[in-house]
Design an enzyme around this catalytic site. Sequence first.
Site, short mmCIF file in Angstrom:
data_model
loop_
_atom_site.label_atom_id
_atom_site.label_comp_id
_atom_site.label_asym_id
_atom_site.label_seq_id
_atom_site.Cartn_x
_atom_site.Cartn_y
_atom_site.Cartn_z
N SER A 76 0.80 -1.23 0.00
CA SER A 76 0.00 0.00 0.00
C SER A 76 0.83 1.27 0.00
CB SER A 76 -0.93 0.01 1.21
OG SER A 76 -1.94 -0.93 1.02
N LYS B 40 0.35 3.34 -2.98
CA LYS B 40 -0.93 4.01 -3.28
C LYS B 40 -0.82 5.53 -3.43
CE LYS B 40 -3.72 0.34 -1.13
NZ LYS B 40 -4.41 -0.06 0.10
N TYR C 179 -3.48 -3.44 -10.40
CA TYR C 179 -3.36 -3.08 -8.97
C TYR C 179 -2.45 -4.08 -8.23
CZ TYR C 179 -4.60 -2.97 -4.03
OH TYR C 179 -4.52 -2.94 -2.67
N TYR D 273 -4.93 4.23 7.62
CA TYR D 273 -6.23 3.55 7.74
C TYR D 273 -6.97 3.98 9.00
CZ TYR D 273 -3.52 0.72 4.52
OH TYR D 273 -2.72 0.33 3.50
N VAL E 155 1.39 -3.59 4.01
CA VAL E 155 1.42 -4.85 4.77
C VAL E 155 2.72 -5.63 4.61
CG1 VAL E 155 -1.07 -5.20 4.99
CG2 VAL E 155 0.12 -6.03 2.95
N1 LIG Z 1 -2.34 -2.53 3.42
C1 LIG Z 1 -1.79 -3.04 2.34
O1 LIG Z 1 -0.60 -2.92 2.12
C2 LIG Z 1 -2.71 -3.82 1.46
C3 LIG Z 1 -2.18 -4.06 0.07
C4 LIG Z 1 -2.39 -5.44 -0.42
N2 LIG Z 1 -1.80 -5.56 -1.72
C5 LIG Z 1 -3.87 -5.72 -0.51
O2 LIG Z 1 -4.46 -5.42 -1.53
O3 LIG Z 1 -4.45 -6.26 0.39
#
Ligand SMILES: NC(=O)CC[C@H](N)C(=O)O
Length: 402
Positions: A86, A89, A211, A263, A281
């Site tokens: 993420s 993003k 994605y 988040y 993550v």
């Molecule tokens: N919080 C994250 O890093 C989530 C990204 C992970 N690729 C997902 O889509 O769940």
Amino acid sequence: MRDDQRNPRHDEGPACERGPVPAGDPLTGLLDRVRADLRDLDDGEPASYIPELGRADPTLFGLSLCTLDGQVYGSGDTAVPFTAQSVSKPFVFALALADQGVEDVLARVGAEPSGEAFNSIRLEPGTGRPPNPMVNAGAIVTSSLVAGTTPDERFARILDGLGAFAGRPLAVDEAVYASERATGDRNRALAYLMHNAGSLTGDVEEQLAVYFRQCSVLVTCDDLAVMHATLAGGGVNPVTGERVVAPRHAQHVLAVMATCGMYDASGQWMLRVGMPAKSGVSGAIGVALPGQFGIGVFSPPLEEKGNSVRGIAACHLLSDQFGLHLMRATAPERRPLPPRSLHPSPLRSCATARAPSAPRSTRTRTASASTCSRATSTSPPPNRPCAPPANWPPPSAGSCST
Ligand SMILES: NC(=O)CC[C@H](N)C(=O)O
């Protein structure tokens, strides 16, 4: 992270990628001390819902900081590659803003904190828009808004764009991509819901593949520091000198990171750390202090909201110790990195002054010290301090008080 990917350079002395930052450099010493203070913090587990991420070495821990004059400092596993997840993003959001303009992007994805988990299945009533570009639903939409007539073209633009933010070409971890694509049914469900609501257009599986690939782009802590310094500097990469996005787009991205980047921990983060940030993550956290610097932290064990335990603690410590909180009223006391034009920086020593930005093509990072790109040593610039101030580094960071 497998053992063969582990970077031993911290044990071997100064690293090439950071250039000739001398032993005893005060900021490197400070980063070393933050890591040392947190070494025994062993809560949390690496993410395992993407099976390949579950193989990460939980002991990896890197911390890098890039100043707006392109100097990269680091401690620990700063050159170990991991997938951006993420943390990609905000940068893809920036590319979507550059390609579509802010109004068209905001017509498709909101800018409100969701107060919910990163993979929450909740869309705005009435419009079907995802709440913001930092949660999975919003990121699937923003990645679909990057320019390109085919999914391959769009991903090529994303990979190039992430590379421009990092200042070097990046690659995809195909094993993580395959693992994520094979197990990403929750994201698949979200994407089909958004397609049904009209907020995601085109072929759903193709959009998802872009994605998933974006999340699987390999970066290092040093890269994250440079990427976030690029946002902190209004869209210009401080290492390559390349303008990657417009200043207003960098500003929009930082604003959304500040409110939504962590988040359902975003409010606590802003209260305690007070800098725009984004977690992933894989165990990564990127932080940007506008007009000052970018930070990259990597440590795979996560707390229950999907944020790196040591990454959070390291950012708390840095913010506390140096008064980095954006809302701090006594901003002049923010010790690190006063604007170059106003004060000599306490964080730079003569020996680490960087030459003027070279063209990007000359800034490849190789194993040879003579071709190190990120911190080319030069003679001291005029009127620069040769020694850190007496109060630098500050007393031991101690434990995280917030
Ligand atoms: N919080 C994250 O890093 C989530 C990204 C992970 N690729 C997902 O889509 O769940």
